[in-house]
Design an enzyme around this catalytic site. Sequence first.
Site, PDB file in Angstrom:
ATOM      1  N   VAL A   1       0.464   8.471   1.060  1.00  0.00           N
ATOM      2  CA  VAL A   1       0.215   9.761   0.415  1.00  0.00           C
ATOM      3  C   VAL A   1       1.464  10.634   0.521  1.00  0.00           C
ATOM      4  O   VAL A   1       1.745  11.462  -0.329  1.00  0.00           O
ATOM      5  CB  VAL A   1      -1.007  10.443   1.062  1.00  0.00           C
ATOM      6  CG1 VAL A   1      -1.192  11.862   0.536  1.00  0.00           C
ATOM      7  CG2 VAL A   1      -2.254   9.630   0.780  1.00  0.00           C
TER       8      VAL A   1
ATOM      9  N   ILE B   1       0.856  -1.191   0.000  1.00  0.00           N
ATOM     10  CA  ILE B   1       0.000   0.000   0.000  1.00  0.00           C
ATOM     11  C   ILE B   1       0.892   1.240   0.000  1.00  0.00           C
ATOM     12  O   ILE B   1       1.721   1.404   0.889  1.00  0.00           O
ATOM     13  CB  ILE B   1      -0.914   0.034   1.245  1.00  0.00           C
ATOM     14  CG1 ILE B   1      -1.777  -1.225   1.291  1.00  0.00           C
ATOM     15  CG2 ILE B   1      -1.773   1.283   1.248  1.00  0.00           C
ATOM     16  CD1 ILE B   1      -2.602  -1.352   2.547  1.00  0.00           C
TER      17      ILE B   1
ATOM     18  N   LYS C   1      12.809  26.613   5.855  1.00  0.00           N
ATOM     19  CA  LYS C   1      11.625  27.318   5.357  1.00  0.00           C
ATOM     20  C   LYS C   1      11.262  28.457   6.321  1.00  0.00           C
ATOM     21  O   LYS C   1      11.116  28.229   7.519  1.00  0.00           O
ATOM     22  CB  LYS C   1      10.459  26.323   5.266  1.00  0.00           C
ATOM     23  CG  LYS C   1       9.125  26.953   4.949  1.00  0.00           C
ATOM     24  CD  LYS C   1       8.021  25.918   4.903  1.00  0.00           C
ATOM     25  CE  LYS C   1       6.675  26.599   4.727  1.00  0.00           C
ATOM     26  NZ  LYS C   1       5.567  25.658   4.750  1.00  0.00           N
TER      27      LYS C   1
ATOM     28  N   LEU D   1      -4.643  11.708   8.089  1.00  0.00           N
ATOM     29  CA  LEU D   1      -5.714  11.802   7.094  1.00  0.00           C
ATOM     30  C   LEU D   1      -6.952  11.004   7.480  1.00  0.00           C
ATOM     31  O   LEU D   1      -8.056  11.302   7.018  1.00  0.00           O
ATOM     32  CB  LEU D   1      -5.193  11.323   5.737  1.00  0.00           C
ATOM     33  CG  LEU D   1      -4.013  12.130   5.185  1.00  0.00           C
ATOM     34  CD1 LEU D   1      -3.496  11.508   3.886  1.00  0.00           C
ATOM     35  CD2 LEU D   1      -4.415  13.571   4.942  1.00  0.00           C
TER      36      LEU D   1
ATOM     37  N   GLY E   1      -0.487  19.785   7.424  1.00  0.00           N
ATOM     38  CA  GLY E   1      -0.688  18.337   7.522  1.00  0.00           C
ATOM     39  C   GLY E   1       0.100  17.704   8.658  1.00  0.00           C
ATOM     40  O   GLY E   1      -0.460  17.025   9.528  1.00  0.00           O
ATOM     41  N   ILE E   2       1.411  17.930   8.674  1.00  0.00           N
ATOM     42  CA  ILE E   2       2.237  17.313   9.718  1.00  0.00           C
ATOM     43  C   ILE E   2       1.935  17.932  11.073  1.00  0.00           C
ATOM     44  O   ILE E   2       1.962  17.252  12.100  1.00  0.00           O
ATOM     45  CB  ILE E   2       3.735  17.430   9.348  1.00  0.00           C
ATOM     46  CG1 ILE E   2       4.043  16.426   8.220  1.00  0.00           C
ATOM     47  CG2 ILE E   2       4.635  17.165  10.542  1.00  0.00           C
ATOM     48  CD1 ILE E   2       5.503  16.332   7.832  1.00  0.00           C
TER      49      ILE E   2
END
Lengths: 512, 469
Positions: free
Chosen positions: A42, A39, A75, A329, A341-342
């Site tokens: 993402v 599997i 970043k 998710l 997300g994280i």
Amino acid sequence: MKKIIILGGGTAGWMCAAAMARFLIPRGIAITLIESDQIGTVGVGEATLPHLRFFNQTLGIDENAFMRATLATYKMGIEFQHWGRIGDAYIHPFGEYGRELDGIPFHHLWLKARQSGRAAPLDDYALPVKAAAAGKFDFPHPNPRSILSTFSYAFHLDAGLYARFLRDFAEQLGVERVEGRVDTIGRDERGHISALKLQDGNSLGADFFVDCSGFRALLLGGTLQTPFLDWSRWLPCDSAVAVPCESNRPPPPYTRAIAHSAGWQWQIPLQHRTGNGLVYARDHLSDDQACQRLMNSLPGPTSTEPRILRFKAGRRKNSWVGNCLAIGLSSGFLEPLESTGIYLIQIAITKFLALWPQGGSYPAGRREFNRQMSLEYERIRDFLILHYHATEREDSAFWRYCRYMAIPDDLRLKMALYREQGYIVGYGHGLFLQPSWLAVYHGQRILPKTYSPQADLLALDEIDRLLSGYRRLVQKGVAAMPDHASVIARQCGMRPLPVPPTAMSLYGGIAL
Amino acid sequence: MNRSTNTGSAVSSASSAAQPVHWVVYGNNPAARYCQLYLVQQLPRERICVSLVAPGGKVSGAGFLFGDSAMEHCEIGIDPRDLLQSNTADILLALRIQSEANPQAGHWLASGGYGFMHQGQPFFHWWQRSRTLFDASEFNLVCRAAEAGRYGDIPTNAPEVYRSLERGLQFSYRDYCDHLDLAAQSRKLPVYRQQATLSPVDEHRFDLQLADGTRMQAGFIIDCDGALLAESALHNGQGGRSLPLPASRMTQTLSGCRKRLTAAHCTIGRDGWQLNLRGLRLDHKVIPAEYLRSYPHAWAGNLIGLGAALNIGGLAVDSLAQTQYQLRQLLPLMPLQTEDGCLRAAFNRQVATYNREVTDLHSLCHWLAGHTRRLSPGARAQLALFRASGSTLQTDIPLISAETRLLLPTLAGFWPRPGTIPTTGGDSDYNRWVRKLSADYRQAATTLPEYHCYLQSLCTSSSREKLCE
């Protein structure tokens, strides 16, 4: 409680396993993670927020080793192009705009000076904006009085490599990894999950289960049938196409989010490649059109086929039901416009550990966990909606919809308050705080009708001196910073500098 | 590409308002006086003029402010040091809490400053293992100093135990009002010492009708008393809502000589509580089966209720501290000409959230004291979480530190369920460490100067800076 099973081994699964290995295995809890190599994952969240530094620090992970292992870059913010109007661009920085004076927020002083034509552009008073735009980066200074302390930083990373890095970390601390796919899910008389039976016939039981199975939400959605709260009327994008490409120029210290006629496109610079993706609403753009548009706008060559993802904005009504906790998710999805997300994975893990039901009694902790997570999701949701709604674009049906759609009451009130007299609603927990709201309001052309009358306590000359002085400090600070690429090379090389400690914060990155 | 995009010209001149807006503050208590000084200090005089209408009668009562609330007097142009120098207030470090049934067994309680994180564990968790040997206050320099009657500036190179010397202020309301009256007088602020009632202008707006027959026009009215809010509710046919907080009646007596101390005493009984500070004894008697009634909206029309006017009790958070918080919310939302719907909605929402936090804390305290069997939903959730995992609810408005919030139930004998808090460290190491730590706190407290020496040293500039930080 003696045993926990984590289902799924992507970013969420291995972050969860690493944290539990660090904090629960020493308390005698066995942790097992089930995943299948068949599997795919993402690979959520290649762009991150500064809080990830705190997570790594808490786990005892060396930041330089992490940089090397995940081929990460630094970043300082996100650049948004074409959001307010086509041709506009602004950076949402991980840092402050100016500094308040006598309790008067900086932007009110700036608004007053601006009205008299005595203010430079707002960005000139934000060191992380100017530094990012110039391709500069350095670690924040520990002295809070220094202009170089006014920002924090995050990472762009290879999510697959990060999961691999955390897997090694977790397995060294005693997490058992089981290869396999779940066939059936057993439940006890209370409806709680009791065991996972794998396709190879093996059955694994535990006291507690963590669902990191991604969009499928095998446990929380499939088995426990927890309702999904659909937010797609406010966040209409429902698909993304992603493809990496080669990188042939120095990586900028910021993510790019470039709006197009039916969504937006990301560019995430890593050490070895650039991550690209195009987020779109299928009602307004077909998959083929999206792929073509993405492939035509890549900043470098690629040999990979684009991969399409489907999603729906929203969250499960509860992330923790019975003895099952969903993380990542499987708990909810908000598009990666602000790199959350994280963060949502991390915050779910830390909240769970703080409310850890060591005695086995769940209800009170579960109720509080679900309350806190719903606040987190909703606060981020409103901030994302702001990007779409605060637009003057009318060049496509998509943007006309976003511009005129009904928005949540909370957000409507927030925007009205800012328009009325520059007031930015604040809160103690969760994303995002005042400087972030200011960045987007201002960057997307919302200007208050008036500034706070408090600013009239200061004479214009005094404000002028303050602004000029601060602007000079920013210019000097940026000039003294090294290039982003050279800092990456140094930190991933043989003699990296020690990394400053951090706190759980988006702005003040230094733990004082 | 335009890097800085915002080139619109929507900002209007904030100073274009022709006339300053007249704000009237109503009340004869510390909050009303604080409110007048705050608005005058925080906004330019071209924008606002503020009158105080203080109904007659003797000011009674006493209270305390902790942490930021105490030090925020700089925001009304008063250095907290002046309150100490003029003998208007004293430093308050901790309360000595005791039970009426067992007055010998007391506990020191501070609003913060307990221990520190150790090996990733918050104080309340690592202290659990030694709680039968050491009271929590033994790991709190503030409590140690209050017990020893000491207070002073923290040395710059202080060890870990010094790092949190959170202090508050205690005062009688009368002394406090006298001090602020002098400040208002020196700034020539308009003060009217008479009763007033509301005088309707239209469906939503009021002026004030003073007792001498004068009608005072008001852009906005701030009620710090409650009489105007009650009158308005009557006018609009609205009643208050019942809170899970028992009503009480307060009587005040002089309790003896007025020795200056850094501690205050609180005795909890099932039918009330008694507070002793600065030579005053305040007896609060619970009125059986009677509950406080509060108002759902703090701001309606041009009438804004703050602090005591909103009637959410004062057991743990003084009504002056409530007013300070609400004023901070009001300031950036103050309408410059006429009231605006979104500003009012935002203020009402923020005050409702804050009031809910205060109500929950008061509800928990009253319940733990046995004053009532009603518990607010928030307090019930707090208690359940405490029992299940030794944690506190997350809040955007921390009224007291998380550690103090966790310690409150323990004063009434409630503890987390056995096994909910993990044990840490090796036994011998832990015992040695915790014993030494307790000794360090004790030692650190004794090195602080006597409080009276500190008061004498107030003339030095360094003390002034420390207080105003």
